[in-house]
Scaffold this motif. Structure first.
Motif, PDB file in Angstrom:
ATOM      1  N   LEU A  13       0.180 -35.872  23.431  1.00 42.60           N
ATOM      2  CA  LEU A  13       1.586 -35.827  23.032  1.00 42.60           C
ATOM      3  C   LEU A  13       2.486 -36.605  23.984  1.00 42.60           C
ATOM      4  CD1 LEU A  13       2.121 -32.129  21.863  1.00 42.60           C
ATOM      5  CD2 LEU A  13       1.417 -34.121  20.539  1.00 42.60           C
ATOM      6  N   THR A  14       1.894 -37.439  24.826  1.00 41.33           N
ATOM      7  CA  THR A  14       2.699 -38.197  25.785  1.00 41.33           C
ATOM      8  C   THR A  14       3.739 -39.054  25.091  1.00 41.33           C
ATOM      9  OG1 THR A  14       0.887 -38.242  27.382  1.00 41.33           O
ATOM     10  CG2 THR A  14       2.609 -39.898  27.635  1.00 41.33           C
ATOM     11  N   SER A  15       3.362 -39.713  24.011  1.00 41.46           N
ATOM     12  CA  SER A  15       4.314 -40.577  23.310  1.00 41.46           C
ATOM     13  C   SER A  15       5.496 -39.786  22.777  1.00 41.46           C
ATOM     14  CB  SER A  15       3.609 -41.302  22.161  1.00 41.46           C
ATOM     15  OG  SER A  15       3.045 -40.369  21.241  1.00 41.46           O
ATOM     16  N   VAL A  16       5.235 -38.569  22.281  1.00 43.19           N
ATOM     17  CA  VAL A  16       6.311 -37.736  21.756  1.00 43.19           C
ATOM     18  C   VAL A  16       7.190 -37.230  22.896  1.00 43.19           C
ATOM     19  CG1 VAL A  16       6.836 -35.718  20.358  1.00 43.19           C
ATOM     20  CG2 VAL A  16       4.811 -37.064  19.848  1.00 43.19           C
ATOM     21  N   ARG A  17       6.584 -36.957  24.037  1.00 42.17           N
ATOM     22  CA  ARG A  17       7.362 -36.507  25.192  1.00 42.17           C
ATOM     23  C   ARG A  17       8.310 -37.614  25.670  1.00 42.17           C
ATOM     24  NH1 ARG A  17       3.463 -32.657  26.878  1.00 42.17           N
ATOM     25  NH2 ARG A  17       3.401 -31.225  25.109  1.00 42.17           N
ATOM     26  N   VAL A  18       7.854 -38.847  25.601  1.00 44.53           N
ATOM     27  CA  VAL A  18       8.726 -39.972  25.960  1.00 44.53           C
ATOM     28  C   VAL A  18       9.889 -40.061  24.971  1.00 44.53           C
ATOM     29  CG1 VAL A  18       8.858 -42.477  26.184  1.00 44.53           C
ATOM     30  CG2 VAL A  18       6.893 -41.244  27.118  1.00 44.53           C
ATOM     31  N   LEU A  19       9.591 -39.881  23.691  1.00 43.46           N
ATOM     32  CA  LEU A  19      10.663 -39.882  22.691  1.00 43.46           C
ATOM     33  C   LEU A  19      11.653 -38.746  22.943  1.00 43.46           C
ATOM     34  CD1 LEU A  19       8.712 -40.652  19.383  1.00 43.46           C
ATOM     35  CD2 LEU A  19      10.183 -42.194  20.686  1.00 43.46           C
ATOM     36  N   ALA A  20      11.160 -37.608  23.413  1.00 45.05           N
ATOM     37  CA  ALA A  20      12.053 -36.483  23.715  1.00 45.05           C
ATOM     38  C   ALA A  20      13.007 -36.840  24.845  1.00 45.05           C
ATOM     39  CB  ALA A  20      11.230 -35.249  24.073  1.00 45.05           C
ATOM     40  N   ILE A  21      12.512 -37.550  25.857  1.00 41.03           N
ATOM     41  CA  ILE A  21      13.403 -38.013  26.923  1.00 41.03           C
ATOM     42  C   ILE A  21      14.470 -38.933  26.341  1.00 41.03           C
ATOM     43  CG2 ILE A  21      13.541 -39.449  28.991  1.00 41.03           C
ATOM     44  CD1 ILE A  21      10.830 -38.401  29.818  1.00 41.03           C
ATOM     45  N   GLY A  22      14.051 -39.833  25.457  1.00 40.43           N
ATOM     46  CA  GLY A  22      15.017 -40.716  24.812  1.00 40.43           C
ATOM     47  C   GLY A  22      16.048 -39.957  24.008  1.00 40.43           C
ATOM     48  N   ALA A  23      15.605 -38.890  23.317  1.00 35.04           N
ATOM     49  CA  ALA A  23      16.552 -38.094  22.531  1.00 35.04           C
ATOM     50  C   ALA A  23      17.567 -37.402  23.434  1.00 35.04           C
ATOM     51  CB  ALA A  23      15.792 -37.056  21.703  1.00 35.04           C
ATOM     52  N   GLN A  24      17.108 -36.861  24.551  1.00 34.55           N
ATOM     53  CA  GLN A  24      18.027 -36.204  25.476  1.00 34.55           C
ATOM     54  C   GLN A  24      18.994 -37.203  26.110  1.00 34.55           C
ATOM     55  OE1 GLN A  24      18.163 -33.227  24.679  1.00 34.55           O
ATOM     56  NE2 GLN A  24      17.430 -32.060  26.428  1.00 34.55           N
ATOM     57  N   LEU A  25      18.478 -38.361  26.458  1.00 36.40           N
ATOM     58  CA  LEU A  25      19.340 -39.391  27.033  1.00 36.40           C
ATOM     59  C   LEU A  25      20.394 -39.843  26.026  1.00 36.40           C
ATOM     60  CD1 LEU A  25      20.141 -41.400  29.228  1.00 36.40           C
ATOM     61  CD2 LEU A  25      18.319 -42.914  28.397  1.00 36.40           C
ATOM     62  N   LEU A  26      19.987 -40.058  24.785  1.00 33.35           N
ATOM     63  CA  LEU A  26      20.941 -40.481  23.758  1.00 33.35           C
ATOM     64  C   LEU A  26      22.011 -39.421  23.542  1.00 33.35           C
ATOM     65  CD1 LEU A  26      21.890 -42.409  21.562  1.00 33.35           C
ATOM     66  CD2 LEU A  26      20.190 -41.399  20.018  1.00 33.35           C
ATOM     67  N   LEU A  47       8.385 -38.334  12.606  1.00 26.69           N
ATOM     68  CA  LEU A  47       8.517 -38.903  13.942  1.00 26.69           C
ATOM     69  C   LEU A  47       7.210 -38.761  14.721  1.00 26.69           C
ATOM     70  CD1 LEU A  47      10.622 -40.216  15.833  1.00 26.69           C
ATOM     71  CD2 LEU A  47      11.117 -37.924  16.696  1.00 26.69           C
ATOM     72  N   TYR A  48       6.588 -37.597  14.657  1.00 23.82           N
ATOM     73  CA  TYR A  48       5.278 -37.401  15.289  1.00 23.82           C
ATOM     74  C   TYR A  48       4.251 -38.361  14.705  1.00 23.82           C
ATOM     75  CZ  TYR A  48       5.719 -33.214  18.264  1.00 23.82           C
ATOM     76  OH  TYR A  48       6.004 -32.350  19.280  1.00 23.82           O
ATOM     77  N   ARG A  49       4.276 -38.502  13.387  1.00 23.02           N
ATOM     78  CA  ARG A  49       3.321 -39.407  12.726  1.00 23.02           C
ATOM     79  C   ARG A  49       3.503 -40.831  13.224  1.00 23.02           C
ATOM     80  NH1 ARG A  49       0.186 -42.397  11.727  1.00 23.02           N
ATOM     81  NH2 ARG A  49      -0.591 -43.221   9.752  1.00 23.02           N
ATOM     82  N   ALA A  50       4.731 -41.281  13.361  1.00 27.89           N
ATOM     83  CA  ALA A  50       4.987 -42.632  13.843  1.00 27.89           C
ATOM     84  C   ALA A  50       4.537 -42.796  15.292  1.00 27.89           C
ATOM     85  CB  ALA A  50       6.479 -42.954  13.717  1.00 27.89           C
ATOM     86  N   ALA A  51       4.797 -41.799  16.127  1.00 28.75           N
ATOM     87  CA  ALA A  51       4.377 -41.874  17.528  1.00 28.75           C
ATOM     88  C   ALA A  51       2.861 -41.927  17.636  1.00 28.75           C
ATOM     89  CB  ALA A  51       4.926 -40.677  18.296  1.00 28.75           C
ATOM     90  N   PHE A  52       2.173 -41.127  16.835  1.00 28.97           N
ATOM     91  CA  PHE A  52       0.707 -41.143  16.856  1.00 28.97           C
ATOM     92  C   PHE A  52       0.161 -42.467  16.361  1.00 28.97           C
ATOM     93  CE2 PHE A  52      -0.146 -36.259  16.561  1.00 28.97           C
ATOM     94  CZ  PHE A  52       0.412 -36.125  17.819  1.00 28.97           C
ATOM     95  N   LEU A  72      -0.968 -36.094   7.793  1.00 26.74           N
ATOM     96  CA  LEU A  72      -0.222 -37.164   7.138  1.00 26.74           C
ATOM     97  C   LEU A  72      -0.920 -38.508   7.331  1.00 26.74           C
ATOM     98  CD1 LEU A  72       3.462 -36.213   8.050  1.00 26.74           C
ATOM     99  CD2 LEU A  72       2.333 -35.941   5.843  1.00 26.74           C
ATOM    100  N   ALA A  73      -1.488 -38.719   8.521  1.00 27.27           N
ATOM    101  CA  ALA A  73      -2.208 -39.972   8.778  1.00 27.27           C
ATOM    102  C   ALA A  73      -3.456 -40.089   7.916  1.00 27.27           C
ATOM    103  CB  ALA A  73      -2.584 -40.057  10.255  1.00 27.27           C
ATOM    104  N   ASP A  74      -4.032 -38.958   7.535  1.00 25.13           N
ATOM    105  CA  ASP A  74      -5.235 -38.961   6.694  1.00 25.13           C
ATOM    106  C   ASP A  74      -4.913 -38.970   5.211  1.00 25.13           C
ATOM    107  OD1 ASP A  74      -6.877 -38.975   8.895  1.00 25.13           O
ATOM    108  OD2 ASP A  74      -7.074 -36.791   8.974  1.00 25.13           O
ATOM    109  N   GLY A  75      -3.667 -39.224   4.874  1.00 25.78           N
ATOM    110  CA  GLY A  75      -3.277 -39.302   3.465  1.00 25.78           C
ATOM    111  C   GLY A  75      -2.633 -38.053   2.918  1.00 25.78           C
ATOM    112  N   GLY A  76      -2.351 -37.072   3.761  1.00 26.12           N
ATOM    113  CA  GLY A  76      -1.700 -35.858   3.301  1.00 26.12           C
ATOM    114  C   GLY A  76      -0.262 -36.094   2.898  1.00 26.12           C
TER     115      GLY A  76
END
Length: 529
Positions: free
Chosen positions: A102-115, A89-94, A68-72
């Protein structure tokens, strides 16, 4: 076994859903609870940071995000049987933190669980009081990792679906029907089975209208004579109109995000890949014993994780009037979503944890206070075992994918396209090479998935039209190398004629073997007769 005696100060009848319980207005409630829940969310997901990838779904999403980042374009140049929310969501984190980890996505996963935990705590506190709010949030987080670490620790579709389902119930509990509908839509857009929360939300919507009409007619009964009849008619019309408007707001909330997602992608492709194009995949035929064994094993794992509060649910809620009908509907519809497709992957079972935590909470409110302490301690012990499992789990599949990726990287240049014929799309991401096809796994071209090796695996069970597109892609831009990672699975070249023809027609020759995966490169000599 006999039911334990009820706490002397508590009534068997708990505050009904959709009403406000007795909630002391402590200003320090959330400032104290939020840090505790955040710390617990981080602790339970600590294992997720110990390896680059946990399962092929993470690899699939990582490759999608790069494309997606390469125009897909979703459902055009890269496809999957999933809605678009998590790939975006992955595209935005990247885009923010880079795509090498995938550290950024793992942080988002913590946020999702907390929410999710916060929403459940808020819902429980509104219905049953402060202690119930704390109990619900803690029980959810403790149970949320109670599966195989490859399922519980991965930052995949279910993790980001759960806060949407919790938000739908939270909004419906407060009769905010527009936001409730939007949350249902977001749950569906994270994963189709997230739409199961529609069942309890619609029930709450219906009951809200029924209660409103009942209250209106009761008020109208205070009138006398003609005034009574006229007043009753006016009140009935007014509440009927109000119920209709609530339904419209809810329907608009559901339809708006879904239509927007379809228009932002390809509407036809969106409908096909998320709804109509998975008939062969959602079938019980093939490896029935293996699939049933997986389902029973994952049920047992989740049961062990919830051992602290399942006994109160089974003992108390069958005899007590709790006003938890919507929670039972939520659990039942989520269970139906787990069964749908007859695959029983462990991460499917994560959808059961929010309603289970709430049902456990309401059951514990009826019992003496020491039962809550015992339930939380038991759940904490079970959680510690699952977290330890995550920290110590072997990395067999990941090691294989890393070895294959290293071989691909060593035999190709950065701009080369490659084809990995297998079920490990993470190989593309680990090798940092572009896939030669929009189909990132052989499963989309053969219907092989999750160990299913019965009669419904082969070209004839592929996604409709996929082989014509696949052959055209490879003819237009032949891959520099092809990796046959079937390793004896039923989608290997000896059983799939179409893949054998790809190798023969492209003039690929065998140049190496890596952990059972056969590597082919373009050459003049034909290996296949």
């Amino acid at each position: 076994m006999p039911v334990e005696p009820l706490a002397p100060s508590r009534s068997v009848s708990i505050v009904a859903a959709g009403t406000t319980g007795t909630v002391p207005g402590h200003r320090t409630y959330w400032p104290r609870l939020l840090p505790a829940l955040a710390l617990l969310a981080c602790a339970t997901r600590l294992p997720s940071f110990t390896r680059p990838l946990w399962n092929p779904d993470e690899g699939f999403l990582a490759v999608q995000a790069r494309l997606l980042a390469d125009g897909g374009e979703l459902y055009e140049t890269v496809v999957d049987r999933k809605p678009p929310l998590v790939p975006w969501l992955y595209r935005a984190a990247f885009a923010v933190a880079g795509d090498q980890s995938l550290t950024s996505v793992r942080v988002l996963a913590i946020g999702a669980q907390l929410l999710t935990a916060v929403l459940l705590a808020s819902l429980a506190r509104r219905r049953w009081g402060d202690r119930a709010g704390r109990t619900a949030g803690v029980l959810y987080l403790l149970a949320s990792v109670g599966l195989n670490p490859e399922d519980a620790q991965a930052a995949t579709f279910e993790i980001f679906m759960l806060p949407c389902t919790a938000a739908a119930m939270w909004s419906a509990d407060r009769r905010r029907w527009g936001p409730a509908g939007a949350a249902v839509a977001c749950a569906f857009l994270a994963k189709q089975t997230g739409g199961a929360v529609l069942v309890p939300v619609v029930w709450l919507l219906w009951r809200s209208g029924a209660e409103g009409a009942g209250a209106g007619f009761a008020g109208g009964a205070r009138h006398e004579g003609v005034r009574f009849a006229g007043g009753t008619r006016r009140v009935g019309v007014r509440f009927a109109a109000g119920a209709w408007h609530e339904g419209v707001r809810f329907a608009a909330g559901v339809a708006g995000p879904v239509l927007a997602a379809a228009l932002l992608t390809d509407p036809g492709g969106f409908v096909f890949w998320t709804v109509t194009g998975s008939g062969a995949y959602a079938s019980f035929t093939g490896s029935e014993l293996h699939v049933l064994s997986r389902g029973l094993a994952n049920t047992a794992l989740l049961g062990a994780a919830c051992a602290g509060f399942l006994p109160p649910v089974l003992r108390v809620l069958r005899v007590a009037r709790t006003g938890a009908a919507d929670l039972w509907l939520w659990l039942g519809s989520s269970a139906g979503a787990v069964v749908l497709g007859f695959h029983f992957f462990g991460h499917y079972f994560l959808q059961l944890t929010p309603p289970l935590a709430l049902l456990g909470t309401v059951a514990l409110q009826i019992l003496p206070g020491e039962r809550t302490v015992r339930a939380v301690l038991t759940s904490a012990c079970a959680c510690s075992l699952f977290v330890s499992w995550g920290l110590l789990a072997p990395r067999t599949d990941l090691a294989h994918a890393e070895h294959v990726a290293a071989s691909v990287r060593g035999r190709t240049a950065p701009g080369d396209r490659v084809l990995v014929w297998g079920m490990h799309p993470e190989t593309y991401w680990l090798a940092d090479r572009t896939p030669a096809s929009r189909y990132l796994t052989a499963g989309l071209l053969t219907n092989y998935s999750g160990g299913r090796d019965g009669p419904q695996v082969g070209e004839e069970y592929a996604v409709e039209g996929s082989w014509d597109v696949f052959r055209a892609e490879l003819a237009a831009r032949p891959p520099a190398i092809v990796v046959d990672d079937s390793r004896g699975k039923p989608f290997g070249p000896e059983r799939v004629v179409g893949f054998r023809r790809v190798l023969r027609g492209g003039g690929y020759v065998r140049v190496g073997v890596v952990g059972g995966a056969v590597v082919y490169a373009r050459g003049a000599e034909q290996w296949c007769r």
